[in-house]
Design a protein around this motif. Structure first.
Motif, short mmCIF file in Angstrom:
data_model
loop_
_atom_site.label_atom_id
_atom_site.label_comp_id
_atom_site.label_asym_id
_atom_site.label_seq_id
_atom_site.Cartn_x
_atom_site.Cartn_y
_atom_site.Cartn_z
N THR A 299 0.78 -1.24 0.00
CA THR A 299 0.00 0.00 0.00
C THR A 299 0.81 1.29 0.00
OG1 THR A 299 -0.16 0.03 2.42
CG2 THR A 299 -1.88 -1.17 1.22
N ALA A 300 2.07 1.27 0.42
CA ALA A 300 2.84 2.50 0.55
C ALA A 300 3.12 3.12 -0.81
CB ALA A 300 4.14 2.24 1.29
N PRO A 301 3.05 4.46 -0.94
CA PRO A 301 3.35 5.12 -2.22
C PRO A 301 4.75 4.80 -2.73
CG PRO A 301 2.24 6.64 -0.74
CD PRO A 301 2.55 5.41 0.08
N ALA A 302 5.70 4.60 -1.82
CA ALA A 302 7.08 4.32 -2.25
C ALA A 302 7.27 2.87 -2.66
CB ALA A 302 8.06 4.66 -1.12
N ALA A 303 6.28 2.03 -2.42
CA ALA A 303 6.36 0.62 -2.80
C ALA A 303 5.37 0.37 -3.96
CB ALA A 303 6.07 -0.26 -1.59
N MET A 304 4.35 -0.49 -3.74
CA MET A 304 3.41 -0.82 -4.80
C MET A 304 2.16 0.05 -4.79
SD MET A 304 3.66 -4.99 -4.44
CE MET A 304 2.75 -5.39 -5.93
N GLY A 305 1.99 0.85 -3.75
CA GLY A 305 0.73 1.55 -3.55
C GLY A 305 0.35 2.52 -4.65
N THR A 306 1.32 3.22 -5.22
CA THR A 306 1.03 4.20 -6.26
C THR A 306 1.36 3.69 -7.64
OG1 THR A 306 1.42 6.03 -4.72
CG2 THR A 306 1.54 6.53 -7.07
N LEU A 307 2.44 2.97 -7.80
CA LEU A 307 2.84 2.47 -9.11
C LEU A 307 1.79 1.55 -9.70
CD1 LEU A 307 4.90 2.18 -11.38
CD2 LEU A 307 6.03 0.41 -10.05
#
Length: 328
Positions: A299-307
């Motif tokens: 879920t984190a934007p820096a991980a899979m959350g945004t990509l």
């Protein structure tokens, strides 16, 4: 040959293709998908499928279809959260014999098809996670003379990139402008749209990709081998080849269905993954750290959350589905 033809051979050749000769997932493979990170991912998908089914009036003749189901982990986990829908006929669209064997072990009673159009007609809920990005893509670039297609050929005894002659029929564009198009992905979207428009249902498509506001600076084809970036031309058939999905173009290809798009992090949060993580950590305190790490990764934007993006496609006029608020 075109990049699309190169991808098709590298990934699907019956004797030497990447997907036909191995199980690519997990620590021993080349990449890890969201269902392999945590059971929570598949459970949130299961909750969404149940919600969509109930919004349709819970039809008894509905089929659940997954495109590119990997090891069957997503659907195995989803069934725990699907309630009565878990008894629905499950169809897996899969061409890899090795992966079909894994799926059969996890999903007894499932049915298989090589293509979506082989699944019997009727209302359906369709799921695809990291499926479209592995379908062959064509790549184009505008040059001072006109548009050309990126190709793969030989330079001496090594594979090398090249360009086709000038292509007719393209609108003029500044040199350096680029485009990607996957005939297979567009055909898949069109097939989903035809089925749902004719018989009812919904689709949930999850992939890493972009929208117009965050369009990449150039072509998006990439290779992954042993969990690290690789040269796409270095070892044909030995690395995973993917590209970034243009979700605005995907929504257009799904017409006349109504589409909503959001980020994976936002979708999972709205489906309640935070509450599920807390419940799992309370039930398994010795795994609390692992559960927290998985939640962050998904879920984190820096991980899979945004990509990663999530698209829901439904018949026109259908209410906003679970996981997609009014601003999505």
């Amino acid at each position: 040959m075109s990049v699309a033809d190169f991808m098709a051979l590298c990934l699907g050749h019956p004797e030497h293709g990447y997907y036909t000769t191995r199980d690519p997932l997990g620590a021993a493979g080349d990449f890890t998908t969201a269902p392999e990170i945590s059971q929570m991912f598949g459970e949130m998908i299961g909750l969404w499928l149940r919600s969509a089914w109930e919004a349709m009036g819970a039809p008894a003749d509905l089929r659940v279809i997954e495109l590119g189901p990997g090891r069957g982990t997503l659907m195995q986990d989803a069934r725990r959260a699907m309630g009565p829908l878990a008894q629905a006929e499950t169809w897996l669209v899969e061409t890899s014999p090795r992966l079909r064997a894994e799926q059969a072990r996890r999903l007894p009673g499932a049915c298989w098809a090589d293509r979506l159009d082989e699944v019997p007609e009727g209302p359906a809920l369709i799921v695809a996670n990291e499926f479209l990005d592995a379908l062959p893509v064509r790549q184009f670039i505008a040059t001072p003379e006109g548009w050309r297609e990126r190709q793969v050929g030989l330079k001496g005894e090594r594979l090398a990139w090249g360009l086709s002659g000038v292509l007719p029929g393209f609108d003029p564009a500044p040199p350096g402008a680029w485009a990607e198009s996957s005939p297979a992905a567009r055909a898949t979207a069109a097939g989903i749209a035809r089925r749902i428009a004719a018989h009812g249902g919904a689709a949930l498509l999850i992939d890493y990709g972009y929208r117009a506001a965050d369009r990449p600076a150039g072509w998006t084809l990439q290779a992954l081998r042993r969990h690290a970036p690789a040269d796409p031309l270095e070892a044909p058939g030995e690395a995973d080849l993917t590209w970034l999905v243009d979700f605005d173009a995907l929504a257009a290809d799904l017409a006349p269905l109504a589409c909503r798009v959001t980020s994976q992090g936002r979708f999972l949060a709205q489906m309640g993954i935070g509450h599920r993580a807390a419940a799992l950590a309370e039930a398994r305190p010795d795994q609390a750290g692992t559960i927290a790490d998985a939640l962050e990764r998904l879920t984190a934007p820096a991980a899979m959350g945004t990509l990663f993006k999530v698209l829901a496609a439904l018949p026109p006029g259908a209410p906003t589905p679970a996981g997609f608020d009014e601003d999505a």
